[in-house]
Each structure stands twice: as structure tokens, then as C-alpha cells.
Design an enzyme around this catalytic site. Structure first.
Site, PDB file in Angstrom:
ATOM      1  N   PRO A 164       0.858  -1.269  -0.074  1.00 29.34           N
ATOM      2  CA  PRO A 164      -0.025  -0.011   0.064  1.00 29.34           C
ATOM      3  C   PRO A 164       0.733   1.175  -0.050  1.00 29.34           C
ATOM      4  CG  PRO A 164      -0.932  -1.587   1.827  1.00 29.34           C
ATOM      5  CD  PRO A 164       0.815  -2.043   1.015  1.00 29.34           C
ATOM      6  N   GLU A 165       0.629   2.146  -1.001  1.00 28.10           N
ATOM      7  CA  GLU A 165       1.341   3.444  -0.920  1.00 28.10           C
ATOM      8  C   GLU A 165       0.464   4.531  -0.576  1.00 28.10           C
ATOM      9  OE1 GLU A 165       4.420   4.101  -1.774  1.00 28.10           O
ATOM     10  OE2 GLU A 165       5.030   2.450  -2.802  1.00 28.10           O
ATOM     11  N   HIS A 188      -6.054 -13.941   9.966  1.00 28.82           N
ATOM     12  CA  HIS A 188      -5.057 -12.670   9.539  1.00 28.82           C
ATOM     13  C   HIS A 188      -5.941 -11.718   9.886  1.00 28.82           C
ATOM     14  CE1 HIS A 188      -2.094 -15.198   7.829  1.00 28.82           C
ATOM     15  NE2 HIS A 188      -2.855 -15.494   6.841  1.00 28.82           N
ATOM     16  N   ARG A 210       1.144 -10.597   6.545  1.00 30.42           N
ATOM     17  CA  ARG A 210       2.567 -10.575   6.512  1.00 30.42           C
ATOM     18  C   ARG A 210       3.118  -9.847   7.916  1.00 30.42           C
ATOM     19  NH1 ARG A 210       5.489  -9.481   1.050  1.00 30.42           N
ATOM     20  NH2 ARG A 210       7.411  -9.938   2.388  1.00 30.42           N
ATOM     21  N   LYS A 231      22.178  19.568  -2.481  1.00 30.80           N
ATOM     22  CA  LYS A 231      22.172  18.244  -2.426  1.00 30.80           C
ATOM     23  C   LYS A 231      22.696  17.431  -3.658  1.00 30.80           C
ATOM     24  CE  LYS A 231      19.201  17.217   1.275  1.00 30.80           C
ATOM     25  NZ  LYS A 231      19.706  18.206   1.952  1.00 30.80           N
TER      26      LYS A 231
END
Ligand SMILES: [Zn+2]
Length: 270
Positions: free
Chosen positions: A2-3, A90, A109, A152
């Protein structure tokens, strides 16, 4: 995995079932995910009213009327199931609302996490303390990015994945946004010009917003028994498309940066 857009879509989906509702029952089916559940989690949740759902980077925020916020992270495989037909092995945290809906945090997981933080100390929550601005928020501007990247040397791709510079951006979204802004992923971050950053900021917002809207268009699935919040297909222009044509006539290439694949088009990204 998931983002940010999936977390945002999840939060919006949960809001319809939780905002303004009382959590009548809360159960945990194991002591931990990536780290232990807060010892008072069930006690704090039971009988609490949910005032607001929110998101910070890839964390979902469930604000309670007890001056506390439950913070969840979906890790690698986490998802919320709405009114599942059965509670599976789960489904580690299960909430039942006063209206009778069952919401199960499922994480096969177990790389996810659940924390409780005092509302007034939310910004002090360790993962948030050094975090940069939200990419969809008002503080994320080309001028901000110019300052944050000044001097940077690391590549712009890696700088955008640095949570201290901007919060919650993942590999896919950075590849896609750099392509839209026509910026080479390996250009030194401090050497990206302000005019390019003025293309990059809206490109980042667009890629995220389009994904959130794609997720939103599958919102009807939320009402489905066993519905899983937050996953949807997306059409990427470069991500996962090594060897395939770019819309400019070039060919998408792949290389590894910081241990992760970068997809880009050498013809239109400079
Ligand atoms: Zn191209």
C-alpha cells in the site's frame, strides 16, 4: 504494497463507516503486528466515539473522543475488510460499530503497526517528528522544494524518496512524476532548476490524485462482503514498462538506484 494513494483511499472508505460512530466492541487476536499492540488498545477503543479519520504520509489516523488517536500502518500486506463474511486468522484487530458494521484489520505478513498517541502529541509521534510536508498539502511548493534540495548531491529520485524532504512518496509515484516533469532521475537534486521544480510539484500531485481517484471509483467495492479497501489497478507511463515505447517515441529503460528499480525515458527526461 500500500502506497499513499491506497492509504488515502482506505481512510476515505473507513470514514464512511467510522466517522461519528461509536466503537461498540474491539478485539485483538494476537499480541502484535510488527511491534506489540498498545496494552490498553482494546480498553481505549471500546466505547470510544470516532471524531475524524485522517492520514499522515502512509499512516491512517483514527481520531477518538478520548484525546487519543489510533495510528495504523498497512506495512506490506495490510488492508481493512468491511463486514467480512467470516473473521479469518489474519484479521488481527476487529472493530464493531454501534451501527453494527464489522471492520477487520487484516495483515497476513504482519509488517503493519497500530499505535495509540495522545491527540496533542501527534506531531511528536516518532515517525512524524522529522517528516517533511505532505505532497498534497499547502506547504509542498516549488520554492519549498528548491530550499530543501539546495546543495544536495544525491540524485533527485533518491531525494524525493527521503521522507524528511517530502512525506509518503513511494518508488512508483516518484518514477512517474519525474517522467511527467521530464527530469532525469539521476540528476543531482540540488541542480534541478526552479522552472523544472515548478513542473515537478504539480506532476507529483497529479500522479497521486489520479491514483486516489482511480481508487475512489472502485469505492462501490467497499460495500461488498469481504470487500478489501485500498487496492486498485493503475496505468503507468514508465513504471514496470522496461523496453516498451514512451509516448515521445523513445524507449523506457530501467536501472537500479538505492536498491530499487528506476524506470525512465532517456529521450524525454533530461
Ligand atoms: Zn519519452
Amino acid at each position: 504494497m500500500p502506497e499513499l494513494p491506497e492509504v488515502e483511499t482506505t481512510v476515505r472508505g473507513l470514514a464512511g463507516f467510522l466517522e461519528g460512530e461509536v466503537i461498540a466492541r474491539a478485539r485483538v487476536h494476537r499480541p502484535d503486528l510488527r511491534r506489540p499492540f498498545p496494552p490498553d488498545l482494546v480498553q481505549v477503543l471500546t466505547g470510544a466515539k470516532v471524531t475524524l479519520l485522517g492520514r499522515r504520509a502512509k499512516y491512517g489516523l483514527i481520531h477518538l473522543d478520548r484525546e487519543q488517536v489510533m495510528i495504523f500502518h498497512l506495512g506490506m500486506s495490510g488492508r481493512w475488510r468491511i463486514d467480512p463474511e467470516y473473521i479469518g486468522k489474519h484479521d488481527h484487530l476487529v472493530l464493531e460499530t454501534g451501527a453494527g458494521h464489522v471492520l477487520a484489520l487484516n495483515d497476513a505478513r504482519r509488517f503493519g503497526s497500530v499505535d495509540l498517541v495522545a491527540s496533542e502529541a501527534l506531531e511528536d509521534f516518532a515517525p512524524f517528528a522529522a517528516m517533511g510536508p505532505e505532497p498534497l498539502g499547502p506547504d509542498f511548493t516549488p520554492a519549498y522544494l528548491k530550499r530543501a534540495l539546495a546543495g544536495k548531491i544525491p540524485a533527485i529520485k533518491l531525494a524525493l524518496l527521503d521522507q524528511r524532504i517530502v512525506a509518503g512518496l513511494g518508488n512508483i509515484y516518484v518514477c512517474e512524476a519525474l517522467h511527467r516533469a521530464r527530469i532525469r532521475p539521476d540528476r543531482a537534486a540540488g541542480r534541478v532548476s526552479l522552472p523544472r521544480l515548478k513542473l515537478l510539484v504539480p506532476a507529483i500531485r497529479d500522479v497521486l490524485t489520479e491514483s486516489i481517484e482511480a481508487g475512489g471509483s472502485s469505492m462501490r467495492d467497499y460495500a461488498r462482503p469481504d470487500g478489501e479497501l485500498g487496492y486498485f489497478a493503475a496505468h503507468w507511463r514508465v513504471y514496470g514498462r522496461e523496453g516498451q515505447p514512451c509516448h515521445c517515441g523513445g524507449t523506457v529503460e530501467r536501472f537500479v538506484q538505492g536498491g530499487r528499480s528506476t524506470f525512465w525515458c532517456p529521450k524525454c527526461q533530461r
